[in-house]
Enzyme design. Structure first.
Site, mmCIF file in Angstrom:
data_model
loop_
_atom_site.group_PDB
_atom_site.id
_atom_site.type_symbol
_atom_site.label_atom_id
_atom_site.label_comp_id
_atom_site.label_asym_id
_atom_site.label_seq_id
_atom_site.Cartn_x
_atom_site.Cartn_y
_atom_site.Cartn_z
ATOM 1 C CB SER A 1 0.511 -9.079 -0.611
ATOM 2 O OG SER A 1 1.818 -9.571 0.144
ATOM 3 C CE1 TYR B 1 3.930 -7.576 -5.274
ATOM 4 C CE2 TYR B 1 3.821 -7.845 -2.854
ATOM 5 C CZ TYR B 1 3.356 -8.120 -4.068
ATOM 6 O OH TYR B 1 2.598 -9.465 -4.423
#
Length: 263
Positions: A138, A148
């Site tokens: 990402s 994350y």
């Protein structure tokens, strides 16, 4: 690519990967926890694309689940030519004071599973002299938005190192770095994204098409859309103090829940 194995295939980007690979006439191995969803998807893919779709139910937060998928990747029967490590969690909590068991689960799915499955796939593929591994990270890998970001930063760096090691073997490694993408990911993770304008959002179809095109060309770092390539360049060049200043915890819609796929 022959047969492609997609983790987190029941929803989000994984679902789109399954459809695009099937319509390109690749047999697929569909991996997720939800057997009913996978079985319905397999039937749809076989009917629409005329390919073989294999269902492999596995929880990648467990050693047993990871091991089951790793064994399939090592198999010489209908060998896997493309591994798509896509499964992820929409974990939405602060680290301090949060549920550490949930953090470990997310780490297992987005880091440990990627490592173990890449190891299994690379070993088998190098032995055959061909193949590709696509790991979904990402643009948040360049930011400081909780664990994350940390997980995706690991995936990005790991994949680059793997690509170096695989040079001249006939096997490639690509890391996909999408930005915000319209999928079920944020909804299933109970993450409130209502404050973000439409311009920041990507379509799953475009993200997957870009990723697969980059895999075919042997690109190592795949970042869909010009705006996210520009944002990534800025994030790489910006002082880390500035990156930390914009890092923030996203408000949950209600109690957090997990998801099989997304960005």
């Amino acid at each position: 690519m022959g047969t492609a194995l997609v983790t987190g295939a029941s929803a989000g980007l994984g679902l789109e990967f399954a459809w695009q690979l099937a319509t390109a006439k690749h047999d697929v191995v569909l991996v997720a926890r939800d057997e009913d969803r996978l079985t319905r998807l397999a039937a749809q893919l076989q009917a629409a694309a005329g390919i073989h779709a294999e269902v492999l139910v596995a929880d990648l937060a467990t050693d047993e689940g990871i091991g089951r998928v790793a064994d399939r990747l090592r198999s010489d029967e209908k060998p896997v030519g493309l591994l798509v490590n896509n499964a992820g969690l929409g974990l939405n909590q602060r680290f301090v004071g949060g549920d550490v068991d949930a953090e470990v689960k997310a780490l297992d799915v987005m880091v440990k599973a990627v490592l173990v499955l890449s190891h299994a796939a690379a070993g088998a593929m190098v032995g055959r002299g061909r193949g590709a591994i696509l790991n979904v990270a990402s643009v948040s890998a360049l930011l400081a938005s909780g664990t994350y970001s940390a997980h995706k930063a690991w995936v990005r760096t790991f994949t680059e190192g793997l690509a170096v090691e695989l040079k001249d073997t006939g096997v490639t490694a690509t890391v996909l770095n999408p930005g915000f993408t319209h999928t079920e990911f944020h909804e299933r993770g109970r993450i409130d994204m209502s404050g973000y304008p439409e311009i920041v959002w990507l379509n799953a179809e475009d993200v997957v098409a870009t990723a697969l095109a980059d895999v075919r060309r042997g690109v190592v770092i795949s970042t869909p859309s010009a705006r996210y390539r520009a944002a990534s360049a800025i994030a790489r060049l910006a002082p880390r103090s500035a990156i930390r200043a914009i890092g923030r915890y996203r408000k949950a819609l209600d109690e957090p829940a997990d998801a099989d796929a997304g960005v």
